[in-house]
Scaffold this motif. Structure first.
Motif, short mmCIF file in Angstrom:
data_model
loop_
_atom_site.label_atom_id
_atom_site.label_comp_id
_atom_site.label_asym_id
_atom_site.label_seq_id
_atom_site.Cartn_x
_atom_site.Cartn_y
_atom_site.Cartn_z
N GLY A 1 -12.35 -74.21 44.41
CA GLY A 1 -12.65 -72.83 44.03
C GLY A 1 -12.20 -71.86 45.10
N THR A 2 -12.04 -70.62 44.69
CA THR A 2 -11.58 -69.59 45.61
C THR A 2 -12.71 -69.06 46.47
OG1 THR A 2 -9.82 -68.92 44.10
CG2 THR A 2 -10.50 -67.32 45.76
N PHE A 3 -13.82 -68.65 45.84
CA PHE A 3 -14.93 -68.07 46.57
C PHE A 3 -16.23 -68.64 46.02
CE2 PHE A 3 -17.94 -64.53 47.52
CZ PHE A 3 -17.78 -64.53 48.90
N SER A 4 -16.90 -69.43 46.83
CA SER A 4 -18.09 -70.15 46.35
C SER A 4 -19.22 -70.07 47.36
CB SER A 4 -17.75 -71.62 46.08
OG SER A 4 -16.68 -71.73 45.17
N SER A 5 -20.43 -70.20 46.86
CA SER A 5 -21.61 -70.15 47.73
C SER A 5 -21.92 -71.54 48.29
CB SER A 5 -22.82 -69.62 46.96
OG SER A 5 -23.18 -70.52 45.93
N CYS A 6 -22.55 -71.53 49.44
CA CYS A 6 -23.00 -72.77 50.08
C CYS A 6 -24.52 -72.65 50.21
CB CYS A 6 -22.37 -72.95 51.45
SG CYS A 6 -20.57 -72.83 51.48
N LYS A 7 -25.24 -73.28 49.32
CA LYS A 7 -26.68 -73.12 49.28
C LYS A 7 -27.38 -73.97 50.32
CE LYS A 7 -26.69 -71.94 44.36
NZ LYS A 7 -27.18 -72.29 43.01
N ARG A 8 -28.55 -73.50 50.73
CA ARG A 8 -29.36 -74.21 51.71
C ARG A 8 -29.61 -75.65 51.27
NH1 ARG A 8 -32.49 -72.48 55.87
NH2 ARG A 8 -32.19 -70.29 55.27
N GLY A 9 -29.50 -76.58 52.19
CA GLY A 9 -29.71 -77.98 51.88
C GLY A 9 -28.43 -78.75 51.61
N THR A 10 -27.30 -78.05 51.50
CA THR A 10 -26.03 -78.72 51.26
C THR A 10 -25.32 -78.99 52.59
OG1 THR A 10 -24.80 -76.65 51.06
CG2 THR A 10 -25.78 -77.56 49.04
N ARG A 11 -24.34 -79.91 52.56
CA ARG A 11 -23.56 -80.18 53.77
C ARG A 11 -22.77 -78.95 54.20
NH1 ARG A 11 -19.67 -84.90 53.72
NH2 ARG A 11 -19.31 -84.37 51.54
#
Length: 224
Positions: free
Chosen positions: A116-126
């Motif tokens: 993806g071009t612009f994506s979120s990185c949510k808490r708890g993910t690597r």
């Protein structure tokens, strides 16, 4: 450094027309503009909408494939610029502050980031953990730099003025700073002056030899 975000973001911008082809651009050049920028094309999807609408202050990791390039903080609203579009193809731009370049930090483990071009990185993910640890590393480096600068400034002042006064409430670091400044004035170079334990150990070694501790009577003024 504020690291208490619920999520961070990651961005790929070397393919303005997406994975299906088209021109490749160098994202580093965008980040090295006189006013650093990030950008995306114009699409009717949530990624483009998120890019244009998230608040200033959000943290964005710019990457190319699996490789991290830089960590940035958004400092402007979304805008359009025809000259920038001619150079980089993208339609939407936001100004950023470069927090750090990836060459000064470790690369992420293989394939932690989704496509993806612009994506979120949510808490708890690597992805979140990688960015969060990087931010904390930046904060530690800034703290170390500020401590060293303070110690150097005080040491220079002490050599020039012959006496300085450190004041503050209990627990604010006066004893440690006194020790670090003393070692700096003596030219001690084999001790990390931000390492509390190492500084105090060397200070105690030199006390009574090259460093002397004196308590003045309460009836005396500082000038005395």
């Amino acid at each position: 450094m504020d690291t208490k975000f619920d999520k961070y973001w990651h961005l790929q911008m070397h393919k303005p027309w997406g994975r299906d082809g088209g021109k490749d651009i160098n994202p580093v050049k965008m980040l090295k503009e006189p006013e650093p920028i990030i950008g995306t094309g114009e699409w009717d999807n949530y990624q483009c909408k998120d890019f244009k609408n998230i608040e200033n202050g959000n943290i964005v990791l710019v990457r190319k494939g699996n490789d991290a390039i830089a960590l940035c903080q958004i400092i402007s609203e979304n805008f359009h610029d025809e000259l920038l579009t001619q150079k980089y193809v993208h339609k939407n731009f936001r100004k950023v502050k470069i927090l750090a370049w990836a060459k000064d930090y470790k690369q992420p483990r293989p394939s932690p980031f989704s496509q993806g071009t612009f994506s979120s990185c949510k808490r708890g993910t690597r992805q979140f953990d990688y960015i969060d640890k990087w931010l904390k590393h930046i904060g530690k480096m800034e703290f170390t730099h500020n401590c060293m600068k303070f110690t150097d400034n005080c040491a220079q002042l002490l050599e020039r003025k012959r006496n300085i006064i450190l004041q503050g409430a209990p627990g604010t670091g006066k004893t440690f700073n006194t020790a670090a400044i003393a070692l700096s004035v003596l030219g001690v170079e084999d001790v990390d002056l931000t390492d509390h334990k190492a500084v105090m150990e060397r200070y105690e070694e030199l006390t009574g030899k090259r460093i002397f501790f004196t308590t003045f009577h309460q009836s005396l003024d500082y000038e005395d």
